[in-house]
Design a protein around this motif. Structure first.
Motif, mmCIF file in Angstrom:
data_model
loop_
_atom_site.group_PDB
_atom_site.id
_atom_site.type_symbol
_atom_site.label_atom_id
_atom_site.label_comp_id
_atom_site.label_asym_id
_atom_site.label_seq_id
_atom_site.Cartn_x
_atom_site.Cartn_y
_atom_site.Cartn_z
ATOM 1 N N TYR A 185 -1.472 -13.333 -3.610
ATOM 2 C CA TYR A 185 -1.570 -12.758 -2.266
ATOM 3 C C TYR A 185 -2.303 -13.711 -1.320
ATOM 4 O O TYR A 185 -1.889 -13.919 -0.179
ATOM 5 C CB TYR A 185 -2.260 -11.386 -2.305
ATOM 6 N N ILE A 186 -3.384 -14.323 -1.789
ATOM 7 C CA ILE A 186 -4.147 -15.249 -0.938
ATOM 8 C C ILE A 186 -3.262 -16.426 -0.505
ATOM 9 O O ILE A 186 -3.198 -16.780 0.680
ATOM 10 C CB ILE A 186 -5.397 -15.767 -1.699
ATOM 11 N N GLN B 232 -4.184 -11.456 -7.018
ATOM 12 C CA GLN B 232 -5.087 -11.933 -5.965
ATOM 13 C C GLN B 232 -4.737 -13.372 -5.564
ATOM 14 O O GLN B 232 -4.685 -13.705 -4.380
ATOM 15 C CB GLN B 232 -6.543 -11.883 -6.466
ATOM 16 N N VAL B 233 -4.515 -14.218 -6.567
ATOM 17 C CA VAL B 233 -4.171 -15.613 -6.287
ATOM 18 C C VAL B 233 -2.879 -15.673 -5.475
ATOM 19 O O VAL B 233 -2.775 -16.378 -4.470
ATOM 20 C CB VAL B 233 -4.029 -16.408 -7.605
ATOM 21 N N ALA C 1 -0.731 -12.249 7.980
ATOM 22 C CA ALA C 1 -1.121 -13.395 8.822
ATOM 23 C C ALA C 1 -2.612 -13.357 9.133
ATOM 24 O O ALA C 1 -3.268 -14.406 9.177
ATOM 25 C CB ALA C 1 -0.297 -13.399 10.105
ATOM 26 N N ILE C 2 -3.140 -12.162 9.345
ATOM 27 C CA ILE C 2 -4.587 -12.047 9.607
ATOM 28 C C ILE C 2 -5.371 -12.428 8.352
ATOM 29 O O ILE C 2 -6.363 -13.159 8.415
ATOM 30 C CB ILE C 2 -4.926 -10.617 10.087
ATOM 31 N N MET C 3 -4.910 -11.964 7.199
ATOM 32 C CA MET C 3 -5.579 -12.359 5.944
ATOM 33 C C MET C 3 -5.451 -13.873 5.742
ATOM 34 O O MET C 3 -6.358 -14.523 5.219
ATOM 35 C CB MET C 3 -4.966 -11.622 4.756
ATOM 36 N N PHE D 64 6.059 -8.821 15.805
ATOM 37 C CA PHE D 64 5.840 -8.709 14.361
ATOM 38 C C PHE D 64 5.431 -7.296 13.973
ATOM 39 O O PHE D 64 4.770 -6.590 14.735
ATOM 40 C CB PHE D 64 4.755 -9.686 13.894
ATOM 41 N N TYR E 32 0.663 -3.225 -5.139
ATOM 42 C CA TYR E 32 -0.201 -4.404 -5.225
ATOM 43 C C TYR E 32 -0.487 -4.746 -6.687
ATOM 44 O O TYR E 32 -0.517 -5.915 -7.073
ATOM 45 C CB TYR E 32 -1.491 -4.148 -4.445
ATOM 46 N N PHE F 72 0.816 -1.208 0.000
ATOM 47 C CA PHE F 72 0.000 0.000 0.000
ATOM 48 C C PHE F 72 0.852 1.262 0.000
ATOM 49 O O PHE F 72 0.345 2.345 -0.214
ATOM 50 C CB PHE F 72 -0.930 -0.006 1.219
ATOM 51 N N VAL G 78 -6.194 -11.862 -12.398
ATOM 52 C CA VAL G 78 -6.271 -12.408 -11.027
ATOM 53 C C VAL G 78 -4.912 -12.913 -10.525
ATOM 54 O O VAL G 78 -4.838 -13.533 -9.466
ATOM 55 C CB VAL G 78 -7.323 -13.543 -10.905
ATOM 56 N N VAL H 37 3.501 -7.996 8.128
ATOM 57 C CA VAL H 37 3.360 -9.411 8.474
ATOM 58 C C VAL H 37 2.042 -9.644 9.218
ATOM 59 O O VAL H 37 1.351 -10.642 8.989
ATOM 60 C CB VAL H 37 4.569 -9.888 9.297
ATOM 61 N N LYS H 38 1.685 -8.713 10.091
ATOM 62 C CA LYS H 38 0.402 -8.866 10.799
ATOM 63 C C LYS H 38 -0.760 -8.884 9.814
ATOM 64 O O LYS H 38 -1.662 -9.729 9.913
ATOM 65 C CB LYS H 38 0.213 -7.729 11.817
ATOM 66 N N LEU H 39 -0.744 -7.968 8.873
ATOM 67 C CA LEU H 39 -1.832 -7.944 7.877
ATOM 68 C C LEU H 39 -1.873 -9.278 7.126
ATOM 69 O O LEU H 39 -2.952 -9.871 6.966
ATOM 70 C CB LEU H 39 -1.617 -6.790 6.880
#
Lengths: 90, 347
Positions: free
Chosen positions: B203-204, B200-201, B252-254, B244, B301, B62, B197, B248-250
């Motif tokens: 990043y997921i 997106q693929v 891991a949460i995702m 962290f 991104y 970002f 995509v 990394v937090k973002l």
């Protein structure tokens, strides 16, 4: 988005500002994920890894690799040759 | 062979601290050499030291910092001839080409990852920052090859890399790049199916794998432990929350999100299926290599789409400066010879 729920799953406690940033950023990401549903994946197998990996089994062999002392030397706290943890059962 | 080699701080050098750019590994000292470190030293290279890195290889998607990566600076300024790094997300390929350097990301599974701290296991791949690709591939030939300590490798014991083909057909995604390559190559207009995509693929899948990989950092066995806590759960949470950083937090949460019951099928499993479609769509039949830019947007991104195919499909890729722009070439599995051949023409 249930940021606190998912943060809790990975053992993060977020500050207010962290939560706000992650909410904003995750919204952008999740919006972008919407395009995936346009792709027809019926009958397609999931790909976990690009390599055609098979289990290669062998007999166990005793070997000296890394000593217990070396491993414990990286522990935040140790006692009597063990990892030291706080009390886990009341 | 000789030369000074800098190691990104995710590659273990025995008895040296290693941080992976994270407070969570505070105080950790590598108990072993990575296999590639042993192979480098056995081949006459010298280790110059460690280079700083994005925490667990995860950049911000970002807010692109203008700062050059440490490894790129070290090589571009001549403080080391080479730097080795794990370029999952493409930042090294982009910055190398922007700063007069080259980057080699070899075929997945050809260079041992024993002693590389995991970030995204199905895409982690040690690569080389260098001043020219022939020297970079010479170094690579010394470290590539099967290692019994890495279970996800091809079976070849050794690889040698040499330019082999004179008449290379370059696939150029017409919507993305105009490098003037037609002067030197037979170019073929191609369309990258699923390009919309790619990011997106990637990043997921990256979030899911990274989230799992960092679950081992709990303040018990190694690394940082929060100083004040009440009970074991508080120890875990405080240690990880303090240890962290934001990116990394973002991630891991995702990762927890896409692996959760409601999201698994529409996002994680779907992404793994599209990964197969992407790999199968890159056929290299009427073209030998694909030419891609290293930047299409100011948005990091969106740029991830450029670096996703090599990571998702395990393909070798190189980047270098060409006609004032950064160019990335991608070839089929174990066809590094084509990348070297194309670079020989471009240089």
């Amino acid at each position: 988005m249930q940021i606190d729920k998912f943060a809790g799953m990975v053992k993060f406690s977020l500050s207010e500002s962290e939560r706000a940033t992650i909410e904003d950023q995750s919204r952008v990401l999740v919006d972008s994920f919407g395009l995936l549903k346009n792709i027809d994946t019926d009958g397609v197998d999931a790909m976990f890894t690009v390599l055609d990996i098979k289990n290669v089994l062998r007999e166990d062999v005793v070997a000296k690799n890394i000593s217990k002392e070396t491993l414990l030397s990286n522990a935040p706290e140790q006692y009597g040759g063990y990892f030291q943890v706080p009390k886990t059962v009341d | 062979m000789s030369g000074l080699v800098a190691l990104e701080d995710c590659i273990m050098q025995k008895d040296m601290p290693i941080t992976v750019g994270s407070k969570i590994l505070d105080g950790f000292v590598s108990p072993v050499n990575a296999t590639i470190v042993n192979r480098l030293m056995d081949s006459g290279y010298e280790i110059a030291g460690k280079t700083a890195m994005d925490e667990f290889c995860v950049p911000s998607f970002f807010d692109e910092s203008g700062e050059a990566l440490d490894a790129i600076q070290v090589v571009s300024e001549g403080r080391a001839q080479y730097a080795l790094s794990n370029d999952v997300f493409g930042k090294y390929r982009k910055q190398a080409a922007e700063n007069g350097c080259c980057y080699i990301r070899p075929t997945y599974g050809t260079v041992s990852r024993f002693g590389l701290v995991q970030s995204v296991s199905s895409m982690d791949q040690i690569g080389v920052v260098c001043k020219n690709l022939s020297d970079g591939f010479a170094l690579l030939s010394k470290i590539a090859g099967r290692d019994s300590k890495d279970g996800a490798m091809f079976s070849e014991e050794n690889y040698s890399y040499a330019a082999s083909v004179k008449d290379i057909r370059v696939g150029v995604p017409k919507s993305l790049s105009d490098f003037g390559l037609a002067e030197n190559f037979r170019t073929v207009d191609i369309e990258l199916e699923y390009f919309d995509v790619y990011r997106q693929v990637m990043y997921i899948l990256c979030c899911a794998e990274l989230g799992n990989n960092i679950s081992r950092y709990d303040g018990i066995k190694f690394g940082y432990r929060a100083p004040d806590f009440r009970g074991i759960n508080d120890l875990y949470t405080k240690t990880r929350s303090e240890g962290f950083g934001a990116n990394v937090k973002l991630a891991a949460i995702m990762g927890a999100m896409v692996l959760s019951q409601d999201w698994y099928t529409p996002y994680y499993e779907k992404a793994m299926k599209i990964r197969r479609l992407i790999k199968e769509s890159l056929r290299f039949d009427d073209y030998d290599v694909i030419a891609m830019p290293c930047q299409i947007s100011e948005n990091p991104y969106e740029n991830l789409s450029l670096f996703a195919p090599a990571a998702l499909a395990g393909l070798p890729s190189v980047s270098f400066p060409h006609n004032g722009k950064g160019i990335q070439l991608i070839a089929n599995v174990k066809r590094e010879d084509l990348l070297l051949s194309a670079w020989e023409v471009c240089k």
